[in-house]
Motif scaffolding. Structure first.
Motif, PDB file in Angstrom:
ATOM      1  N   PHE A 209     -42.915  -6.820   5.007  1.00 55.22           N
ATOM      2  CA  PHE A 209     -43.847  -6.773   6.128  1.00 55.22           C
ATOM      3  C   PHE A 209     -43.610  -5.484   6.897  1.00 55.22           C
ATOM      4  N   ASP A 210     -44.670  -4.684   7.064  1.00 53.76           N
ATOM      5  CA  ASP A 210     -44.523  -3.400   7.747  1.00 53.76           C
ATOM      6  C   ASP A 210     -45.199  -3.367   9.115  1.00 53.76           C
ATOM      7  N   GLY A 211     -45.465  -4.528   9.690  1.00 58.09           N
ATOM      8  CA  GLY A 211     -46.093  -4.585  11.003  1.00 58.09           C
ATOM      9  C   GLY A 211     -47.584  -4.831  10.946  1.00 58.09           C
ATOM     10  N   THR A 212     -48.202  -4.419   9.850  1.00 60.53           N
ATOM     11  CA  THR A 212     -49.640  -4.649   9.698  1.00 60.53           C
ATOM     12  C   THR A 212     -49.967  -5.369   8.395  1.00 60.53           C
ATOM     13  N   ARG A 213     -49.159  -5.177   7.397  1.00 62.28           N
ATOM     14  CA  ARG A 213     -49.434  -5.750   6.084  1.00 62.28           C
ATOM     15  C   ARG A 213     -48.229  -6.562   5.635  1.00 62.28           C
ATOM     16  N   GLU A 214     -48.512  -7.759   5.118  1.00 63.38           N
ATOM     17  CA  GLU A 214     -47.466  -8.601   4.543  1.00 63.38           C
ATOM     18  C   GLU A 214     -47.824  -8.870   3.100  1.00 63.38           C
ATOM     19  N   GLU A 215     -46.845  -8.708   2.220  1.00 66.66           N
ATOM     20  CA  GLU A 215     -47.081  -8.999   0.809  1.00 66.66           C
ATOM     21  C   GLU A 215     -45.849  -9.649   0.213  1.00 66.66           C
ATOM     22  N   THR A 216     -46.090 -10.546  -0.734  1.00 66.15           N
ATOM     23  CA  THR A 216     -45.001 -11.274  -1.381  1.00 66.15           C
ATOM     24  C   THR A 216     -45.060 -11.041  -2.878  1.00 66.15           C
ATOM     25  N   HIS A 217     -43.902 -10.772  -3.453  1.00 65.74           N
ATOM     26  CA  HIS A 217     -43.771 -10.570  -4.894  1.00 65.74           C
ATOM     27  C   HIS A 217     -42.816 -11.628  -5.417  1.00 65.74           C
ATOM     28  N   THR A 218     -43.117 -12.175  -6.584  1.00 65.39           N
ATOM     29  CA  THR A 218     -42.278 -13.231  -7.141  1.00 65.39           C
ATOM     30  C   THR A 218     -41.606 -12.777  -8.426  1.00 65.39           C
ATOM     31  N   PHE A 219     -40.369 -13.251  -8.603  1.00 61.90           N
ATOM     32  CA  PHE A 219     -39.566 -12.931  -9.773  1.00 61.90           C
ATOM     33  C   PHE A 219     -38.846 -14.205 -10.191  1.00 61.90           C
ATOM     34  N   THR A 220     -38.904 -14.535 -11.469  1.00 58.88           N
ATOM     35  CA  THR A 220     -38.239 -15.732 -11.967  1.00 58.88           C
ATOM     36  C   THR A 220     -37.063 -15.337 -12.843  1.00 58.88           C
ATOM     37  N   PHE A 221     -35.930 -16.006 -12.613  1.00 57.18           N
ATOM     38  CA  PHE A 221     -34.707 -15.728 -13.358  1.00 57.18           C
ATOM     39  C   PHE A 221     -34.143 -17.019 -13.921  1.00 57.18           C
ATOM     40  N   PRO A 222     -33.592 -16.971 -15.132  1.00 55.51           N
ATOM     41  CA  PRO A 222     -32.914 -18.151 -15.669  1.00 55.51           C
ATOM     42  C   PRO A 222     -31.586 -18.364 -14.932  1.00 55.51           C
ATOM     43  N   LEU A 223     -31.183 -19.610 -14.845  1.00 54.70           N
ATOM     44  CA  LEU A 223     -29.882 -19.947 -14.263  1.00 54.70           C
ATOM     45  C   LEU A 223     -29.001 -20.466 -15.368  1.00 54.70           C
ATOM     46  N   GLU A 224     -27.810 -19.937 -15.457  1.00 53.99           N
ATOM     47  CA  GLU A 224     -26.881 -20.388 -16.492  1.00 53.99           C
ATOM     48  C   GLU A 224     -26.054 -21.532 -15.936  1.00 53.99           C
ATOM     49  N   ALA A 225     -25.739 -22.463 -16.788  1.00 53.72           N
ATOM     50  CA  ALA A 225     -24.912 -23.598 -16.381  1.00 53.72           C
ATOM     51  C   ALA A 225     -23.540 -23.085 -15.953  1.00 53.72           C
ATOM     52  N   ALA A 226     -23.040 -23.635 -14.873  1.00 57.25           N
ATOM     53  CA  ALA A 226     -21.726 -23.220 -14.378  1.00 57.25           C
ATOM     54  C   ALA A 226     -20.641 -23.670 -15.347  1.00 57.25           C
ATOM     55  N   ALA A 227     -19.685 -22.797 -15.542  1.00 58.46           N
ATOM     56  CA  ALA A 227     -18.584 -23.135 -16.454  1.00 58.46           C
ATOM     57  C   ALA A 227     -17.758 -24.269 -15.854  1.00 58.46           C
ATOM     58  N   GLY A 228     -17.413 -25.261 -16.657  1.00 58.68           N
ATOM     59  CA  GLY A 228     -16.666 -26.392 -16.142  1.00 58.68           C
ATOM     60  C   GLY A 228     -15.275 -26.217 -16.400  1.00 58.68           C
TER      61      GLY A 228
END
Length: 129
Positions: free
Chosen positions: A110-129
């Motif tokens: 947001f620059d005071g006059t314009r707001e824009e949203t960008h999306t990014f999807t990432f895989p999540l790895e299972a936590a090591a047990g």
């Protein structure tokens, strides 16, 4: 993760590159840089040539593939060593839930006059047990 290049932002005035994504048990972090660099002045502060450049606010939120929400937990940014870009990171909390397989990050600029949203999807790895 490979870098995502050439994502125009802020009406095409800047280019966003995602440098990396990391998830821990406490938070998830998005590392980025913006070219050319963002204005360094605070809101309503004059820059070196006496102009009021728009201050750009960045915010990050996320939603995983099973419906859990993650909220912005802050970040840091600064000028790159060579002065050609703004480098930074933004985080969301909490860390990923155990049953989540992917997360979609919503980066808002947001620059005071314009707001824009960008999306990014990432895989999540299972936590090591």
């Amino acid at each position: 993760m490979s870098r995502m290049k050439n994502v125009p932002v802020l009406g095409g005035r800047h280019e966003l590159t995602i440098e990396g994504f990391a998830a821990t048990t406490e938070h998830m972090e998005l590392r980025y840089h913006l070219t050319p660099p963002l204005p360094q002045s605070e809101p309503d502060e004059e820059n070196e040539v006496g102009d009021h450049e728009p201050y750009v606010f960045l915010a990050l939120e996320a939603l995983d593939d099973v419906g859990n929400e993650y909220l912005d937990s802050g970040g840091a940014f600064g000028l790159s060593p060579d002065g050609s870009a703004t480098e930074g990171s933004l985080s969301v909390q909490p860390g990923p839930y155990a049953n989540a397989r992917s997360v979609t990050l919503h980066l808002t600029l947001f620059d005071g006059t314009r707001e824009e949203t960008h999306t990014f999807t990432f895989p999540l790895e299972a936590a090591a047990g």
